[in-house]
Design a protein around this motif. Structure first.
Motif, short mmCIF file in Angstrom:
data_model
loop_
_atom_site.label_atom_id
_atom_site.label_comp_id
_atom_site.label_asym_id
_atom_site.label_seq_id
_atom_site.Cartn_x
_atom_site.Cartn_y
_atom_site.Cartn_z
N ALA A 220 0.82 -1.22 0.00
CA ALA A 220 0.00 0.00 0.00
C ALA A 220 0.85 1.27 0.00
O ALA A 220 0.37 2.36 -0.31
CB ALA A 220 -0.92 0.00 1.21
N SER A 221 2.14 1.11 0.34
CA SER A 221 3.01 2.29 0.42
C SER A 221 3.58 2.67 -0.94
O SER A 221 4.21 3.72 -1.10
CB SER A 221 4.16 2.02 1.39
N MET B 1 -4.56 -4.10 -10.01
CA MET B 1 -3.48 -3.58 -9.15
C MET B 1 -3.94 -2.38 -8.35
O MET B 1 -3.33 -1.33 -8.35
CB MET B 1 -2.28 -3.21 -10.03
N SER B 2 -5.08 -2.55 -7.71
CA SER B 2 -5.64 -1.42 -6.98
C SER B 2 -4.83 -1.08 -5.74
O SER B 2 -5.02 -0.04 -5.14
CB SER B 2 -7.08 -1.74 -6.57
N VAL B 3 -3.90 -1.98 -5.38
CA VAL B 3 -3.10 -1.69 -4.19
C VAL B 3 -2.17 -0.51 -4.42
O VAL B 3 -1.65 0.09 -3.49
CB VAL B 3 -2.25 -2.90 -3.77
N PHE B 4 -1.93 -0.18 -5.68
CA PHE B 4 -1.00 0.90 -5.95
C PHE B 4 -1.72 2.24 -6.08
O PHE B 4 -2.68 2.35 -6.82
CB PHE B 4 -0.23 0.63 -7.25
N ILE B 384 14.09 -11.17 -9.52
CA ILE B 384 13.05 -10.44 -10.25
C ILE B 384 11.86 -10.22 -9.32
O ILE B 384 11.51 -11.11 -8.53
CB ILE B 384 12.61 -11.24 -11.49
N SER B 385 11.27 -9.05 -9.42
CA SER B 385 10.03 -8.78 -8.69
C SER B 385 8.93 -8.44 -9.69
O SER B 385 9.17 -7.76 -10.69
CB SER B 385 10.23 -7.63 -7.70
N PHE B 386 7.73 -8.91 -9.39
CA PHE B 386 6.57 -8.63 -10.25
C PHE B 386 5.66 -7.57 -9.63
O PHE B 386 4.73 -7.11 -10.25
CB PHE B 386 5.76 -9.91 -10.49
N ASP B 387 5.94 -7.25 -8.35
CA ASP B 387 5.02 -6.41 -7.59
C ASP B 387 5.71 -5.16 -7.04
O ASP B 387 5.37 -4.66 -5.99
CB ASP B 387 4.37 -7.22 -6.46
N GLY B 388 6.72 -4.68 -7.77
CA GLY B 388 7.37 -3.44 -7.35
C GLY B 388 8.26 -3.60 -6.14
O GLY B 388 8.49 -2.63 -5.42
N VAL B 466 4.36 -1.57 -22.22
CA VAL B 466 5.34 -1.48 -21.12
C VAL B 466 5.80 -0.05 -21.01
O VAL B 466 6.16 0.58 -22.00
CB VAL B 466 6.55 -2.40 -21.40
N ARG B 467 5.77 0.47 -19.79
CA ARG B 467 6.12 1.88 -19.60
C ARG B 467 7.16 2.05 -18.51
O ARG B 467 7.23 1.30 -17.55
CB ARG B 467 4.86 2.67 -19.26
N ASN B 468 7.98 3.07 -18.73
CA ASN B 468 9.04 3.41 -17.79
C ASN B 468 8.46 4.21 -16.63
O ASN B 468 7.94 5.30 -16.83
CB ASN B 468 10.11 4.22 -18.51
N VAL B 469 8.55 3.67 -15.42
CA VAL B 469 8.04 4.39 -14.25
C VAL B 469 9.08 4.32 -13.13
O VAL B 469 10.03 3.55 -13.19
CB VAL B 469 6.71 3.79 -13.74
N GLN B 470 8.89 5.17 -12.15
CA GLN B 470 9.69 5.06 -10.92
C GLN B 470 8.73 4.89 -9.75
O GLN B 470 7.59 5.35 -9.81
CB GLN B 470 10.56 6.31 -10.73
N LEU B 471 9.21 4.22 -8.70
CA LEU B 471 8.35 3.97 -7.55
C LEU B 471 8.72 4.91 -6.41
O LEU B 471 9.89 5.13 -6.12
CB LEU B 471 8.48 2.52 -7.07
N GLY B 472 7.67 5.49 -5.81
CA GLY B 472 7.91 6.35 -4.66
C GLY B 472 7.69 5.59 -3.38
O GLY B 472 7.29 4.43 -3.39
#
Lengths: 344, 472
Positions: A220-221, B1-4, B384-388, B466-472
């Motif tokens: 969730a974060s 992916m509503s968790v994001f 490898i991670s599939f979930d960020g 597929v898109r380039n993103v960054q995770l906060g």
């Protein structure tokens, strides 16, 4: 250096470390299954013969004269500086002639060319300005770089005195020396740069990321920062490319090979602008009728030929294709057309 | 992916390119076609014509857009079973039609590309390797990324010389023939610009893998160990640094510690079995395995031994890493452990390229593939991670695992069409684990430019893009 003649005959050792095969038909449930695909790790260890102590005798002693022509490096302690001097005043004139078109008359930088002056105390800002005055630790770097690589279009063309003068002027633009300053080999190391203590030797690794495998963070974060572009999904690129290739085939089949007028502008921007926007090396500036009229009078074929094959004139020199020999002839002539079109 | 939680564009300071990249790619392809030589054009037209007659298309005039499209559609079917393809019914070109071979014309889009706004001019600029199209660890010489500070010099090998001077017993000068008489070594090593990925310290802004990670190549380099040459000249005891200097218009120069020079630095004249390409330093360049590409001086003309570093422009003004507190790292030579997933990626989405389901998401089995590398040695593992990054699985390495070389990894995965936040994380032989971008930013701020080796994230959408993103 000993010359014992002792050396090893290298031994090649091939270790076939791991070869495993496993059928696999589940998805990401295969956590930790290292054998999900054929893995062959081959380590080749070849024992070299360095340190053998052999003196091969290849090459010859280099003469002091040969070294002197190429040994141009200058160190912060002044090692390498030749005799000579140059004033801020002389430097200003040289700078305006040879440097200002790219770096700006006050060192502010034109377009994306490097800014040389200003930016003091901005290194902690969101947008730091790293200039000679705000960032460079040593003045020797300035002298060395100007002498070895500048002006951009005519590297290693400056005399030692000219280099001293331009260096002095750039220091003056950064308020590091007065306007009546004369830089010499003897006073060189007295110039102290504001950021000389701003650097420290690499101490990485500076981060340590534990190799967590499960529940590494709270889902969730997670927030997603999208690409600032993302106007068009890149997955459409192939389709777009296909369309364009088709339309080009069409024009080809119709026998239309003409280069459009606008074709010259990107060529001009990427290949010609450096000199032709500033008049470097005597290059005629688009839009300057006095520059162009006598040239246009010679006829377009002469202009094309000078652009394609190069030309040494009284006022300057045009390298063949401006040094961009990879350009097609059509591209170069289109750029010539574009430059002529800019005249009123 | 509503968790994001999707946040918007909260990094307004990141720079927006002046043109969008798909348009650039399009233009480049168009230019390629325009640039075809007469023979190639005729060949292309001939193929089209032979297809048209084979498909009994007589009477349809060539030249109209509609006709061409119809032709293209027919051509693709005319060569499919049960029809016999045109290339089966005609003869091909004979030997020496191209004395130096080149890729198939159908691979025309596998080329180096650049980002126009990065630099002021193409002469002092950089282009990127098309990693999305490369399947092995060797980068073909013509696709290896370029970086010039004064363009590519056209050096006559017979007139090229290498001088060794400074704190040595015997200052020497070599011709290329003389250098090639020394015992040679051949080693596969990656070469990476420390600015690789550096456009994204502040936020994601590149639309493709070629632009996020393409400032890297990996070749087999052949030449002499620098230690062999230094033994020949005899380094004096006070010699602690080497200055390597190029013969190009920038006379590019960098200071190298003697420990590295005597360890694994190479002076090479060979690349992938042939002479160095001009773009890569013909006829001679330095290779400092695992270190910043900029230290691997091209068009090498001189090596000077000294007791201190020189503080050249490229080790003060550039290639130093400014931190948030205003101080900067210097001599940050090592390219730390890094990795990226090359398939899928924005240029290689999980969507059908042709057939009845063209444009539809390609659910089902995929082999996720990627590259890992470390300037400190061999790659030990990749996850490898599939979930960020919430959970990770080990992805086996495949092919050759060589110290300081690109190393492949792969993982078979059955995709059901759910969105993914796909990441890879490499571990090298020293135990160093590739960090997150947040960790790097916490230590270094946003203005380092260089050495951004953080875990990269691709967002796989349910439509397969597929898109380039960054995770906060």
């Amino acid at each position: 250096m000993s010359n014992s003649g002792k050396y090893f005959v290298g031994t090649g050792l091939i270790a076939l470390a791991l070869l495993s095969l496993s059928a696999c038909d589940t998805g990401k449930q295969q956590l930790g299954d290292v054998a999900s695909t054929a893995t062959a790790t081959i380590a080749v260890i070849a024992e070299g013969q360095a340190g053998s102590g052999i003196q091969y005798g290849f090459g010859r002693a280099v003469t002091a004269e040969e070294v002197a022509g190429w040994d141009i490096d200058i160190r912060p302690d002044g090692q390498g500086l030749p005799p000579g001097e140059g004033s801020v005043e002389d430097g200003e004139e040289l700078y305006e002639e040879k440097c200002g078109s790219c770096h700006g008359l006050f060192g502010e930088g034109e377009g994306r060319w490097p800014k040389l002056a200003g930016g003091m105390d901005t290194l902690t800002h969101d947008r730091p300005e790293k200039t000679v005055g705000s960032y460079w630790p040593y003045a020797s770097t300035l002298w060395d770089y100007i002498h070895r690589a500048m002006p951009f279009t005519a590297p290693q063309s400056l005399s030692d005195d000219e280099t001293y003068a331009i260096t002095a002027y750039v220091l003056n633009l950064n308020d590091l020396v007065d306007e009546d300053f004369v830089l010499t080999r003897d006073n060189f190391t007295s110039v102290e740069m504001p950021n000389r203590d701003g650097f420290f030797v690499d101490n990485r690794p500076d981060v340590s990321n534990p190799r967590c495998m499960e529940n590494c963070k709270d889902p969730a974060s997670i927030t997603i920062v999208e690409s600032l572009l993302a106007a068009t999904s890149s997955s459409d690129v192939d389709d777009v490319v296909d369309d364009v290739v088709e339309s080009n085939v069409t024009s080809d089949a119709a026998g239309d090979n003409s280069v459009t007028e606008s074709a010259g502008k990107p060529v001009y921007d990427s290949a010609c602008k450096v000199c032709h926007s500033s008049g470097l090396a005597g290059a005629p500036i688009p839009g300057d009728a006095a520059d162009w009229e006598p040239r246009i009078e010679q006829g377009i074929e002469v202009l094309y030929s000078h652009a394609l094959e190069g030309f040494q004139g009284e006022s300057g020199m045009m390298p063949a294709k401006g040094g961009h020999t990879q350009l097609e002839d059509d591209a170069v002539t289109a750029a010539v057309d574009y430059m002529i079109e800019q005249n009123p | 992916m509503s968790v994001f939680n999707r946040t918007g564009l909260d990094k307004p300071e990141a720079r927006v390119p002046q043109s969008n990249l798909p348009r650039q790619l399009t233009q480049e392809s168009a230019e390629k076609v325009t640039e075809l030589s007469g023979d190639d054009r005729r060949g292309f037209l001939k193929r089209m014509l032979s297809v048209s007659s084979g498909a009994a298309l007589g009477g349809v005039a060539l030249g109209g857009m509609g006709a061409t499209k119809a032709l293209a559609e027919l051509s693709s079917e005319a060569n499919l079973p049960p029809n016999v393809p045109s290339w089966t019914r005609t003869l091909g070109q004979g030997v020496l039609t191209k004395p130096y071979g080149e890729p198939s014309s159908y691979e025309k889009d596998v080329i180096r590309r650049t980002v126009p706004w990065l630099t002021a001019d193409t002469i002092s600029s950089i282009s990127m390797t098309p990693l999305q199209d490369l399947k092995g660890i060797i980068t073909p010489s013509g696709l290896a990324f370029e970086r010039y500070h004064a363009g590519v010099p056209d050096i006559d090998i017979d007139q090229h010389r290498l001088i060794i001077n400074g704190l040595v017993e015997k200052p020497l000068i070599f011709t290329m023939d003389e250098l090639k008489r020394f015992p040679s070594v051949s080693e596969i090593k990656f070469l990476e610009c420390p600015a690789n990925g550096g456009m994204e310290w502040k936020g994601p802004q590149m639309e493709g893998l070629q632009f996020t990670h393409g400032m890297i190549s990996c070749c087999e380099w052949t030449g002499v160990k620098l230690s062999t040459l230094l033994e020949e000249a005899g380094v004096k005891p006070e010699g602690k640094w080497i200055l390597a200097e190029g013969a190009d218009g920038s006379a590019m120069a960098r200071s190298i510690p003697i420990e590295k020079a005597l360890d694994d630095t190479l002076v090479v004249y060979g690349q992938n079995g042939e002479a160095l390409r001009p773009e890569q330093g013909y006829p001679l360049r330095l290779i400092n395995p695992g270190w910043e590409g900029n230290t691997c001086i091209k068009w090498l003309r001189r090596l000077e031994v000294g007791d201190k570093p020189w503080y050249m422009r490229e080790e003060t003004s550039k290639y130093t890493d400014l931190l948030a507190d205003g101080r900067a790292r210097k001599f940050s030579f090592v390219q730390e452990c890094n990795s990226v997933i090359t398939s899928p990626c924005p240029e290689k989405p999980w969507r059908a390229k042709s057939g009845a389901d063209k444009g539809e998401p390609s659910t089902g089995w995929h082999e996720i593939e990627g590259m890992a590398w470390s300037g400190r040695g061999s790659i030990k593992a990749v996850d490898i991670s599939f979930d960020g990054g919430v959970s990770w699985v080990n992805a086996p390495l495949k092919g050759l695992v060589i110290s300081k070389a690109l190393t492949r990894f792969a993982y078979r995965f059955k995709w059901d069409g759910e969105p993914l936040l796909l990441q890879s994380r490499a571990v090298d032989e020293t135990g160093y684990v590739q960090p997150t971008l947040a960790q790097l930013r916490e230590q270094r701020g946003l203005n380092s430019i260089y050495h951004k080796n953080s875990i990269h994230t691709w967002r796989v959408e349910s439509d397969g893009s597929v898109r380039n993103v960054q995770l906060g």
